[in-house]
Design an enzyme around this catalytic site. Structure first.
Site, mmCIF file in Angstrom:
data_model
loop_
_atom_site.group_PDB
_atom_site.id
_atom_site.type_symbol
_atom_site.label_atom_id
_atom_site.label_comp_id
_atom_site.label_asym_id
_atom_site.label_seq_id
_atom_site.Cartn_x
_atom_site.Cartn_y
_atom_site.Cartn_z
ATOM 1 N N HIS A 62 0.836 -1.200 0.000
ATOM 2 C CA HIS A 62 0.000 0.000 0.000
ATOM 3 C C HIS A 62 0.876 1.257 0.000
ATOM 4 C CE1 HIS A 62 -3.651 2.362 1.243
ATOM 5 N NE2 HIS A 62 -2.709 3.165 1.700
ATOM 6 N N GLU A 63 1.785 1.321 0.950
ATOM 7 C CA GLU A 63 2.616 2.530 1.058
ATOM 8 C C GLU A 63 3.536 2.670 -0.148
ATOM 9 O OE1 GLU A 63 1.668 4.636 3.043
ATOM 10 O OE2 GLU A 63 0.480 3.370 4.374
ATOM 11 N N HIS A 89 1.714 4.551 -2.857
ATOM 12 C CA HIS A 89 1.822 6.006 -2.677
ATOM 13 C C HIS A 89 3.202 6.496 -3.145
ATOM 14 C CE1 HIS A 89 -1.920 6.724 -0.624
ATOM 15 N NE2 HIS A 89 -1.633 5.943 0.398
ATOM 16 N N HIS A 94 3.369 6.839 -6.830
ATOM 17 C CA HIS A 94 2.611 8.017 -7.252
ATOM 18 C C HIS A 94 3.490 9.263 -7.120
ATOM 19 C CE1 HIS A 94 -1.734 9.893 -7.062
ATOM 20 N NE2 HIS A 94 -1.144 10.098 -8.217
HETATM 21 ZN ZN LIG Z 1 -2.900 5.245 1.961
#
Ligand SMILES: [Zn+2]
Length: 672
Positions: free
Chosen positions: A459-460, A463, A466
């Site tokens: 998940h991290e 990010h 991105h």
């Molecule tokens: Zn998040």
């Protein structure tokens, strides 16, 4: 010696930053940038260079502030915390000066009129900035502007008071127990803490608190139903007129005040209600769109949730009351899957997981990631990784700080160290912080993760991608900046899917002693747990989201917030389980009344739908299909806030978002 925080090039010199550098660096930077701001305001010939200058000013401040805020989060000391807190008002004052600056507002308005419409990114920069100016009340007539400022300040005080009440109410609750029998089932770690606490306060036995980990432990594991019921009552009546502390710290009047202040501030800015105000910066267009979205999801999920509840009652052999749901669910999960989180740890040693994760992003995006041990960092556990494109050209970097330790904030997050910024004379590449709180290695054994931890890491890292793969040159629109709140979790939730893929699991798993991969049947069981009680969890989240959104969309001044009525109506529509009449959920809803999720709680579900839909394109074409990956990178990861979130989604998917992929992924809707 020179103040390391004032270096204007390269990575921050973390090892050399001391608390005494902090205030001096922030003060000096703000003074200098303020002077530059004054100069920019004075320039008579308005050109886009002024907007670029403002981008530069904000980047200089970020460059100084980012390592300070970061160190305060991961390596806090009383001295650093004081220095950090002393700077907060200075930073806030500067932001207000920018946001409420009428001269700058006029300058941007002029630029927007003059700009060539073909210059899309520049136009986006201007319209975004102008929007934020308007939302801070800068364009209002004097009297209204003063009123607006007052509302904003009062709101922040009332929200803080809501939060404080909830904290005080939570802290004040204690349950004293001397009979060991009454505590059977509660995990040892929690009991050990409770015993210490009792001892410290001169009691025998155990003193249990109401902090979230203790509450969860009791409600999920305590065999003693009376204790679970007692805890449930204490939890859902915090800061209210009910329960063991009825009337102390009652948040009810604050809910009224907060709803009314929000409504008035939204009206001043020309909106019909606060829900419209919230949507002005989000991907969802209108309140109707949000309602329809939530109601559709509810309609599809409710029958499944109802069946799950029946299944649970059957297992329990009785009707399951709210204080028994977590307990019987845990029992059911153990019986059905027989898979404890901790059992999988030996198969997920962190170095192995990381290697597999890098392999995933290398396959998807051609990235090359390698450690550079020569880079200065804030702690020996920290590693710096350089990220390069397929042709080996550098893209940026990421500092990883994986292990829990004292004086480090809990949880996991990605934050920006440096933001991509390409302006005349400046070519700054993005650098991220990736922070987790995994168990540290013990002796010669590596850090061993649960599968939950693995998903968190993916998940991290979503990010992080991105942030790093952005191709936007202006910091206010690059990476995650300028991306609407209800879309910013798309890349992170998207990448989570890869932590579940049968083809990826052999890359990220391997027994830390034998190297054996995760056994196939364990893998199948693990995948089955993914959808366990997905319907119940879905309707619970929708209930919160719908209540929050209605409260802000349907506010009528002379009727007040009508919080109970709206909640009752929402539960009627969405929930599958009755709650006792003493339940005061709104009084504890700090996301919405204490924090910044007002008329925005739906964002969690919204982003989940987008992420599942994006991933379904990969399911159709292949999880590592190069064309799809390239398309995703170009449309979504590269563009950051420089394009409209709905437009880029449609460009990627060839249509508007659909609920179906999420419903399939969660098992709520079957294939076909
Ligand atoms: Zn998040």
């Amino acid at each position: 010696m020179k103040n390391p925080l004032l270096e204007t090039e390269g990575l921050p010199a973390f090892n050399f930053i001391r608390p005494e550098h902090v205030e001096a660096a922030v003060q000096q930077t703000l003074d200098q940038q303020r002077a530059k701001l004054r100069q920019t305001e004075k320039i008579a010939a308005v050109t886009f260079e002024s907007a670029e200058e403002l981008e530069r000013i904000q980047d200089v401040i970020h460059r100084v502030w980012s390592p300070i805020a970061h160190l305060n989060a991961v390596l806090s000391t009383p001295e650093l915390r004081d220095a950090y807190n002393n700077c907060l008002p200075m930073i806030a004052e500067f932001s207000t000066e920018m946001a409420q600056n009428g001269t700058l507002y006029a300058l941007y308005s002029q630029l927007e009129q003059d700009i060539d419409p073909a210059e899309k990114i520049k136009l986006r920069l201007l319209s975004h900035t102008l929007r934020d100016f308007r939302l801070s009340g800068v364009s209002l007539p004097e009297e209204e502007r003063v009123r607006f400022k007052h509302l904003v300040m009062e709101l922040s005080q009332r929200q803080a008071a809501f939060e404080q009440n909830l904290m005080d109410a939570t802290d004040a609750f204690k349950h004293h127990e001397v009979n060991e029998e009454a505590l059977v089932g509660i995990p040892d770690m929690v009991l050990r803490r409770a015993k210490e606490l009792a001892k410290a306060q001169g009691h025998s036995g155990w003193l249990l608190t109401l902090d979230p980990p203790t509450y969860l432990a009791v409600i999920t594991h305590a065999k003693n139903e009376d204790l679970r019921a007692h805890y449930y009552e204490a939890w859902v009546t915090r800061a209210s007129d009910q329960g063991p502390q009825a009337g102390r710290w009652d948040n009810r009047p604050l809910i009224e005040k907060i709803a009314s202040l929000r409504h008035e501030s939204a009206l001043l800015l020309g909106f019909n209600n606060y829900a419209e105000f919230s949507l002005a910066t989000k991907m969802a267009g209108t309140p109707e769109e949000v309602f329809e979205f939530l109601q559709n999801l509810a309609e599809k999920s409710k029958p499944v949730a109802r069946a799950e509840l029946e299944d649970l009652s059957e297992f329990a052999g009785r009707a399951v009351e709210p204080w028994n749901v977590a307990y019987y669910s845990e029992q059911l999960k153990q019986t059905r899957f027989g898979l404890a989180d901790d059992e999988l740890r030996p198969y997920f040693p962190l170095p192995r997981v990381l290697q597999g994760l890098f392999k995933v992003v290398e396959k998807l995006f051609g990235l090359k990631i390698r450690a550079n041990y020569g880079i200065d960092a804030w702690h020996p556990d920290v590693t710096y990784y350089e990220v390069c494109a397929e042709d080996k050209s550098p893209i940026g970097g990421v500092f990883t700080d994986f292990f829990a330790r004292p004086n480090k904030r809990g949880g996991a997050w990605m934050d920006e160290c440096l933001v991509r910024c390409k302006l005349e004379g400046l070519n700054q590449q993005p650098v991220a912080y990736l922070v987790c709180n995994f168990n540290p290695p013990v002796d010669s054994d590596p850090s061993l993760l649960t599968h939950d931890d693995v998903v968190t890491l993916f998940h991290e890292f979503g990010h992080t991608l991105h942030h790093l793969l952005t191709e936007v040159d202006y910091p206010s629109l690059s990476g995650i900046n300028g991306v609407p709140w209800d879309a910013v979790e798309l890349p992170s939730q998207f990448l989570e899917n890869y932590a579940w893929l049968p083809e990826v699991l052999p890359w990220i798993s391997g027994h830390y002693q034998t190297g054996q991969p995760l056994p196939a049947e364990t893998l199948a069981t693990l995948n089955a747990t993914r959808t366990f009680q997905a319907g119940l969890s879905m309707v619970r989240q929708i209930e919160f989201a719908l209540f929050d959104f209605r409260l802000h969309a349907e506010y009528v001044p002379d009727q007040g917030s009508r919080a109970e009525e709206i909640l009752a109506r929402t539960r009627q529509e969405v929930a599958v389980m009755e709650v006792p009449s003493f339940n005061r959920f709104p009084n504890t809803f700090s996301h919405v009344f204490g924090g910044s999720y007002a008329a925005g709680y739906y964002s969690y579900k919204w982003a989940e739908v987008l992420a599942a839909d994006v991933f379904s394109a990969f399911e159709e074409k292949g999880s590592f299909d190069p064309e799809t990956a390239k398309h995703f990178r170009n449309c979504i990861l590269a563009t950051g806030g420089s394009r409209d979130a709905m437009d880029v989604f449609k460009e990627f998917r060839g249509r508007a978002p659909s609920l179906d992929p999420l419903l399939r992924q969660t098992g709520i809707q079957l294939e076909g």
